[in-house]
Design a protein around this motif. Structure first.
Motif, PDB file in Angstrom:
ATOM      1  N   CYS A   1      63.313  35.495  65.174  1.00  9.74           N
ATOM      2  CA  CYS A   1      62.566  34.401  64.527  1.00  9.74           C
ATOM      3  C   CYS A   1      61.334  34.945  63.804  1.00  9.74           C
TER       4      CYS A   1
ATOM      5  N   ALA B   1      60.074  37.442  56.680  1.00  4.71           N
ATOM      6  CA  ALA B   1      60.883  37.681  55.478  1.00  4.71           C
ATOM      7  C   ALA B   1      60.794  36.515  54.511  1.00  4.71           C
TER       8      ALA B   1
ATOM      9  N   GLY C   1      59.218  26.436  66.821  1.00  2.59           N
ATOM     10  CA  GLY C   1      60.647  26.753  66.763  1.00  2.59           C
ATOM     11  C   GLY C   1      60.962  28.233  66.843  1.00  2.59           C
TER      12      GLY C   1
ATOM     13  N   ASP D   1      59.466  26.050  56.045  1.00  2.00           N
ATOM     14  CA  ASP D   1      60.447  24.965  55.969  1.00  2.00           C
ATOM     15  C   ASP D   1      61.836  25.522  55.636  1.00  2.00           C
ATOM     16  N   SER D   2      61.895  26.384  54.614  1.00  6.83           N
ATOM     17  CA  SER D   2      63.202  26.870  54.164  1.00  6.83           C
ATOM     18  C   SER D   2      63.844  27.773  55.211  1.00  6.83           C
ATOM     19  N   ALA D   3      63.038  28.356  56.081  1.00  7.20           N
ATOM     20  CA  ALA D   3      63.569  29.215  57.141  1.00  7.20           C
ATOM     21  C   ALA D   3      63.943  28.412  58.381  1.00  7.20           C
ATOM     22  N   GLY D   4      63.728  27.093  58.335  1.00  3.49           N
ATOM     23  CA  GLY D   4      64.192  26.244  59.432  1.00  3.49           C
ATOM     24  C   GLY D   4      63.238  26.136  60.607  1.00  3.49           C
ATOM     25  N   PHE D   5      61.974  26.531  60.379  1.00  2.00           N
ATOM     26  CA  PHE D   5      60.987  26.383  61.444  1.00  2.00           C
ATOM     27  C   PHE D   5      60.046  25.226  61.089  1.00  2.00           C
TER      28      PHE D   5
ATOM     29  N   SER E   1      62.356  36.594  60.711  1.00  2.00           N
ATOM     30  CA  SER E   1      62.837  35.634  59.732  1.00  2.00           C
ATOM     31  C   SER E   1      61.691  34.932  59.019  1.00  2.00           C
TER      32      SER E   1
END
Lengths: 66, 66
Positions: free
Chosen positions: A15, A21, A9, A56-60, A18
């Motif tokens: 990305c 971080a 992703g 997971d929490s970063a949406g990847f 992100s």
């Protein structure tokens, strides 16, 4: 010791930043290198559960060790 | 009621998804719309402090309300 994980992703520098971080928020001081072409994130200073949670929490997509 | 914020550093769909995931982790159920061209994130269901925290933790730049 560093471990490399497959993360899906990610497609640009934003990305990469992100994911980095997110991991460093959970594991301050961790060293993180992102290879967009290989969909690979290499981490030193965080365990697999921490990396999974951050990704997971970063949406990847966390797909485990390479 | 939705509020629009300026967020820098987002440049692709992965970034949009990441910002959205970060906000929804802090404020489950929040509605988030990202406009990459306008560097704008419109949020319904989270307050400004939550959005700031989420954007910061996701590695993007929170610049306040538009």
């Amino acid at each position: 010791m560093s471990t490399t994980y497959r993360v899906t992703g990610m497609s640009c520098g934003g990305c990469s930043k992100s994911v980095t971080a997110a991991i460093q928020e959970i594991a301050p001081g961790a060293k993180v290198e992102v290879d967009l072409g290989d969909k690979a994130v290499t981490v030193d200073g965080a365990d697999e559960a921490q990396v999974r949670q951050a990704v997971d929490s970063a949406g990847f997509g966390f797909e485990g060790r390479v």
